[in-house]
Design a protein around this motif. Structure first.
Motif, PDB file in Angstrom:
ATOM      1  N   ILE A 174       0.840  -0.906   0.053  1.00 39.05           N
ATOM      2  CA  ILE A 174       0.199  -0.128   0.277  1.00 39.05           C
ATOM      3  C   ILE A 174       0.780   1.030  -0.060  1.00 39.05           C
ATOM      4  O   ILE A 174       0.688   2.386  -0.315  1.00 39.05           O
ATOM      5  CB  ILE A 174      -0.981   0.100   1.109  1.00 39.05           C
ATOM      6  CG1 ILE A 174      -0.511   0.090   2.445  1.00 39.05           C
ATOM      7  CG2 ILE A 174      -2.041  -1.078   0.837  1.00 39.05           C
ATOM      8  CD1 ILE A 174      -1.622   0.066   3.648  1.00 39.05           C
ATOM      9  N   GLY A 175       1.977   1.138   0.332  1.00 40.25           N
ATOM     10  CA  GLY A 175       2.892   2.196   0.293  1.00 40.25           C
ATOM     11  C   GLY A 175       3.238   2.366  -1.187  1.00 40.25           C
ATOM     12  O   GLY A 175       3.574   3.861  -1.566  1.00 40.25           O
ATOM     13  N   LEU A 176       3.415   1.277  -1.889  1.00 40.00           N
ATOM     14  CA  LEU A 176       3.693   1.402  -3.453  1.00 40.00           C
ATOM     15  C   LEU A 176       2.779   2.160  -4.084  1.00 40.00           C
ATOM     16  O   LEU A 176       3.115   2.897  -5.014  1.00 40.00           O
ATOM     17  CB  LEU A 176       3.884   0.192  -3.866  1.00 40.00           C
ATOM     18  CG  LEU A 176       4.416  -0.396  -5.073  1.00 40.00           C
ATOM     19  CD1 LEU A 176       6.092  -0.139  -5.077  1.00 40.00           C
ATOM     20  CD2 LEU A 176       4.197  -1.753  -5.296  1.00 40.00           C
ATOM     21  N   ALA A 180      -0.244   9.980  -2.341  1.00 39.95           N
ATOM     22  CA  ALA A 180      -0.020  11.191  -1.337  1.00 39.95           C
ATOM     23  C   ALA A 180       1.221  11.135  -0.883  1.00 39.95           C
ATOM     24  O   ALA A 180       1.546  12.238  -0.148  1.00 39.95           O
ATOM     25  CB  ALA A 180      -1.061  11.169  -0.667  1.00 39.95           C
ATOM     26  N   HIS A 181       2.127  10.246  -0.619  1.00 39.55           N
ATOM     27  CA  HIS A 181       3.339  10.266   0.096  1.00 39.55           C
ATOM     28  C   HIS A 181       4.594  10.859  -0.612  1.00 39.55           C
ATOM     29  O   HIS A 181       5.605  11.441  -0.125  1.00 39.55           O
ATOM     30  CB  HIS A 181       3.814   9.037   0.621  1.00 39.55           C
ATOM     31  CG  HIS A 181       4.458   7.974  -0.473  1.00 39.55           C
ATOM     32  ND1 HIS A 181       3.567   7.682  -1.421  1.00 39.55           N
ATOM     33  CD2 HIS A 181       5.657   7.585  -0.484  1.00 39.55           C
ATOM     34  CE1 HIS A 181       4.523   6.305  -2.214  1.00 39.55           C
ATOM     35  NE2 HIS A 181       5.548   6.578  -1.496  1.00 39.55           N
ATOM     36  N   GLY A 182       4.522  11.162  -2.113  1.00 44.04           N
ATOM     37  CA  GLY A 182       5.431  11.402  -2.869  1.00 44.04           C
ATOM     38  C   GLY A 182       5.986  12.686  -2.566  1.00 44.04           C
ATOM     39  O   GLY A 182       7.196  12.580  -2.298  1.00 44.04           O
ATOM     40  N   VAL A 185       7.640  11.738   1.281  1.00 43.13           N
ATOM     41  CA  VAL A 185       8.729  10.880   1.595  1.00 43.13           C
ATOM     42  C   VAL A 185       9.901  11.104   0.500  1.00 43.13           C
ATOM     43  O   VAL A 185      11.205  10.843   0.658  1.00 43.13           O
ATOM     44  CB  VAL A 185       7.896   9.434   1.246  1.00 43.13           C
ATOM     45  CG1 VAL A 185       9.258   8.389   1.301  1.00 43.13           C
ATOM     46  CG2 VAL A 185       7.167   9.208   2.664  1.00 43.13           C
ATOM     47  N   HIS A 186       9.288  11.308  -0.726  1.00 46.22           N
ATOM     48  CA  HIS A 186      10.350  11.547  -1.899  1.00 46.22           C
ATOM     49  C   HIS A 186      10.930  13.104  -2.122  1.00 46.22           C
ATOM     50  O   HIS A 186      11.067  13.359  -3.194  1.00 46.22           O
ATOM     51  CB  HIS A 186       9.989  10.682  -3.216  1.00 46.22           C
ATOM     52  CG  HIS A 186       9.747   9.396  -2.829  1.00 46.22           C
ATOM     53  ND1 HIS A 186      10.662   8.438  -2.477  1.00 46.22           N
ATOM     54  CD2 HIS A 186       8.196   8.811  -2.895  1.00 46.22           C
ATOM     55  CE1 HIS A 186       9.832   7.267  -2.580  1.00 46.22           C
ATOM     56  NE2 HIS A 186       8.534   7.497  -2.539  1.00 46.22           N
ATOM     57  N   ARG A 187      10.928  13.798  -1.108  1.00 48.46           N
ATOM     58  CA  ARG A 187      11.228  15.224  -1.099  1.00 48.46           C
ATOM     59  C   ARG A 187      12.769  15.302  -1.302  1.00 48.46           C
ATOM     60  O   ARG A 187      13.320  16.132  -0.430  1.00 48.46           O
ATOM     61  CB  ARG A 187      10.811  15.871   0.196  1.00 48.46           C
ATOM     62  CG  ARG A 187      10.652  17.395   0.053  1.00 48.46           C
ATOM     63  CD  ARG A 187      10.920  17.840   1.587  1.00 48.46           C
ATOM     64  NE  ARG A 187       9.732  17.317   2.523  1.00 48.46           N
ATOM     65  CZ  ARG A 187       8.884  17.957   3.187  1.00 48.46           C
ATOM     66  NH1 ARG A 187       8.779  19.349   3.099  1.00 48.46           N
ATOM     67  NH2 ARG A 187       7.930  17.170   4.044  1.00 48.46           N
ATOM     68  N   SER A 296      18.168   5.677  -4.090  1.00 50.82           N
ATOM     69  CA  SER A 296      17.507   6.297  -2.851  1.00 50.82           C
ATOM     70  C   SER A 296      16.187   6.642  -3.044  1.00 50.82           C
ATOM     71  O   SER A 296      15.604   6.475  -1.624  1.00 50.82           O
ATOM     72  CB  SER A 296      18.569   7.703  -3.093  1.00 50.82           C
ATOM     73  OG  SER A 296      17.889   8.554  -4.075  1.00 50.82           O
ATOM     74  N   PHE A 297      15.548   6.358  -3.927  1.00 50.52           N
ATOM     75  CA  PHE A 297      14.198   6.434  -4.104  1.00 50.52           C
ATOM     76  C   PHE A 297      13.635   5.144  -3.248  1.00 50.52           C
ATOM     77  O   PHE A 297      12.641   5.429  -2.362  1.00 50.52           O
ATOM     78  CB  PHE A 297      13.700   6.216  -5.600  1.00 50.52           C
ATOM     79  CG  PHE A 297      12.282   6.808  -5.687  1.00 50.52           C
ATOM     80  CD1 PHE A 297      11.799   8.094  -5.922  1.00 50.52           C
ATOM     81  CD2 PHE A 297      11.272   5.839  -5.969  1.00 50.52           C
ATOM     82  CE1 PHE A 297      10.412   8.384  -6.084  1.00 50.52           C
ATOM     83  CE2 PHE A 297       9.974   6.133  -6.085  1.00 50.52           C
ATOM     84  CZ  PHE A 297       9.508   7.426  -6.106  1.00 50.52           C
ATOM     85  N   LEU A 298      14.234   4.148  -3.294  1.00 50.52           N
ATOM     86  CA  LEU A 298      13.774   2.897  -2.843  1.00 50.52           C
ATOM     87  C   LEU A 298      13.788   2.980  -1.143  1.00 50.52           C
ATOM     88  O   LEU A 298      13.210   2.701  -0.424  1.00 50.52           O
ATOM     89  CB  LEU A 298      14.304   1.520  -3.076  1.00 50.52           C
ATOM     90  CG  LEU A 298      13.705   0.672  -4.278  1.00 50.52           C
ATOM     91  CD1 LEU A 298      14.755  -0.254  -4.639  1.00 50.52           C
ATOM     92  CD2 LEU A 298      12.558   0.228  -3.887  1.00 50.52           C
ATOM     93  N   GLN A 300      14.120   5.743   0.403  1.00 46.44           N
ATOM     94  CA  GLN A 300      13.253   6.812   1.151  1.00 46.44           C
ATOM     95  C   GLN A 300      11.870   6.064   1.557  1.00 46.44           C
ATOM     96  O   GLN A 300      11.646   6.058   2.676  1.00 46.44           O
ATOM     97  CB  GLN A 300      12.636   7.871   0.066  1.00 46.44           C
ATOM     98  CG  GLN A 300      13.916   8.791   0.008  1.00 46.44           C
ATOM     99  CD  GLN A 300      13.841   9.662  -1.018  1.00 46.44           C
ATOM    100  OE1 GLN A 300      13.012   9.210  -2.160  1.00 46.44           O
ATOM    101  NE2 GLN A 300      14.465  10.814  -1.267  1.00 46.44           N
ATOM    102  N   ASP A 301      11.374   5.102   0.736  1.00 46.60           N
ATOM    103  CA  ASP A 301      10.102   4.250   1.281  1.00 46.60           C
ATOM    104  C   ASP A 301      10.837   3.302   2.351  1.00 46.60           C
ATOM    105  O   ASP A 301       9.822   3.177   3.126  1.00 46.60           O
ATOM    106  CB  ASP A 301       9.688   3.431  -0.009  1.00 46.60           C
ATOM    107  CG  ASP A 301       8.897   4.413  -1.266  1.00 46.60           C
ATOM    108  OD1 ASP A 301       8.086   4.990  -0.874  1.00 46.60           O
ATOM    109  OD2 ASP A 301       9.334   4.156  -2.251  1.00 46.60           O
ATOM    110  N   GLY A 302      11.500   2.653   2.196  1.00 51.70           N
ATOM    111  CA  GLY A 302      11.949   1.916   3.199  1.00 51.70           C
ATOM    112  C   GLY A 302      12.321   2.473   4.723  1.00 51.70           C
ATOM    113  O   GLY A 302      11.881   1.966   5.575  1.00 51.70           O
TER     114      GLY A 302
HETATM  115 FE   LIG Z   1       7.437   5.858  -2.528  1.00 53.03          FE
END
Ligand SMILES: [Fe+2]
Ligand code: FES
Length: 361
Positions: A174-176, A180-182, A185-187, A296-298, A300-302
């Protein structure tokens, strides 16, 4: 706990060299993958039924080689403890300790066999219903096939990055699919900023074992798309158990396909693998730049999942809101529908209806 009778992404095909074995825990089960010298891959439960020794600690005997005075017609895995050997079908082929006259129907001793497919540079594994006993009947054949990446032919991915997230598979999935988290989290300088947030509306429809965000022009506030140049359309599909495929068409210049696969290793750890395929020459030159970006994208989610884990220890009630969490709602409905259909492709009725969703990101 985990969906069964369905294909999970196991690993990149390049992880498994000819004549080699690979041990992995998937859905809490030990699995040994083996690739014979002919290139064919098979997978067995990685536990010898005799005393529970991991078969992957033994050796892979090649087809055509002579073992214990016998020439093998197929590759066999030999247990390191007492030398029992198992074929690609999971049946025991030899118990070297037996002497003449000690007749035993050794073919009835089996380790679980997992159907596997090697496709476009990936190995997929069919995880059948769980069973505790070490001696099992043969696994029935799969009733559907793993997903095929569009427009890339037989190609293998050009870029693969993976990471283990310390969470249950549901949180990773569900994170994937969480739009709305972009901006939070990926700031990073690579992606998009909170300032560029704007309202979006996307059309969705049901698709094979899941749903698809229908082809559209991607957001202008994302740098990844900028690299690819103008005239882009993208379609993003999700299918059970945890496979997201983004297909970007760059006009007549070519295609980029991103495969994000989410595979539970255990109840509390999940492997996320991001692979990219492309037919666009410009990306070849950019590969050294893209790799750290994807990494780094991955991460950030982790990292977010690890922070979330601290809160989840208290077993809080969670919320799913409209419309930004509707895809997550669909995921849970799809899982329910899979269970309701008896865990079979034929019994599965897709609960997703065409919809238009709006959110800010
Ligand atoms: Fe993400
Ligand atoms: S434990 Fe494998 S052969 Fe005995």
């Amino acid at each position: 706990m985990f969906l069964r009778n369905i294909w999970y992404y196991a690993c990149p095909a390049s992880d498994l060299k000819p004549g080699k074995m690979l041990h992995k825990v998937l859905l809490g089960e030990p699995v040994v993958f083996a690739r014979g010298s002919d290139g064919a891959v098979f997978a067995l439960r990685d536990l010898c039924p005799h005393r529970g020794v991991p078969l992957s600690a033994g050796r892979l005997c090649a087809a055509g080689s002579t073992v214990d005075g016998k020439t093998l017609g197929e590759p066999q895995i030999e247990c390191p403890y007492h030398g029992w050997r198992f074929g690609p079908d999971g049946a025991c082929k030899a118990i070297p300790a037996l002497v003449t006259g000690q007749e035993m129907d050794i073919g009835r001793i089996r380790v679980r066999r997992y159907p596997v497919r090697e496709l476009q540079g990936n190995i997929w594994i069919w995880m059948p219903m769980a069973s505790d006993g070490p001696v099992l009947d043969d696994t029935p054949e799969p009733d559907h096939e793993p997903p095929v990446m569009p427009e890339v032919g037989e190609r293998s991915p050009t870029l693969i990055e993976r990471m283990v997230f310390d969470c249950h598979v549901d949180h990773a999935v569900i994170g994937l699919m969480d739009p709305a988290h972009g901006p939070y989290v990926h700031r990073s300088v690579f992606w998009r900023s909170e300032k560029s947030m704007h309202e979006k509306e996307k059309a969705f429809g049901p698709s094979e074992l899941g749903f698809t965000m229908l082809p559209h022009t991607p957001s202008k506030n994302s740098r990844f798309y900028k690299i690819l140049g103008g005239n882009l359309t993208t379609a993003i599909s999700f299918r059970l158990p945890g496979v997201r495929v983004e297909h970007i068409t760059a006009g007549t210049r070519g295609h980029v396909v991103g495969l994000t696969s989410v595979t539970p290793l255990t109840e509390t750890s999940t492997e996320v693998t991001q692979s990219f395929y492309w037919t666009l020459p410009v990306l070849g030159a950019l590969k050294p730049v893209l790799r750290p970006f994807v990494r780094s994208f991955l991460k950030q989610d982790g990292d977010m999942v690890n922070i979330q884990k601290e809160g989840l220890k208290f077993d809080p009630r969670l919320m799913l809101i409209n419309d930004s969490d509707v895809q997550a709602k669909w995921y849970f409905r799809l899982k329910d529908a899979w269970e309701k259909g008896g865990g079979a492709r034929t019994g599965f009725e897709n609960p997703v209806q065409p919809a238009s969703l709006r959110w800010r990101s």
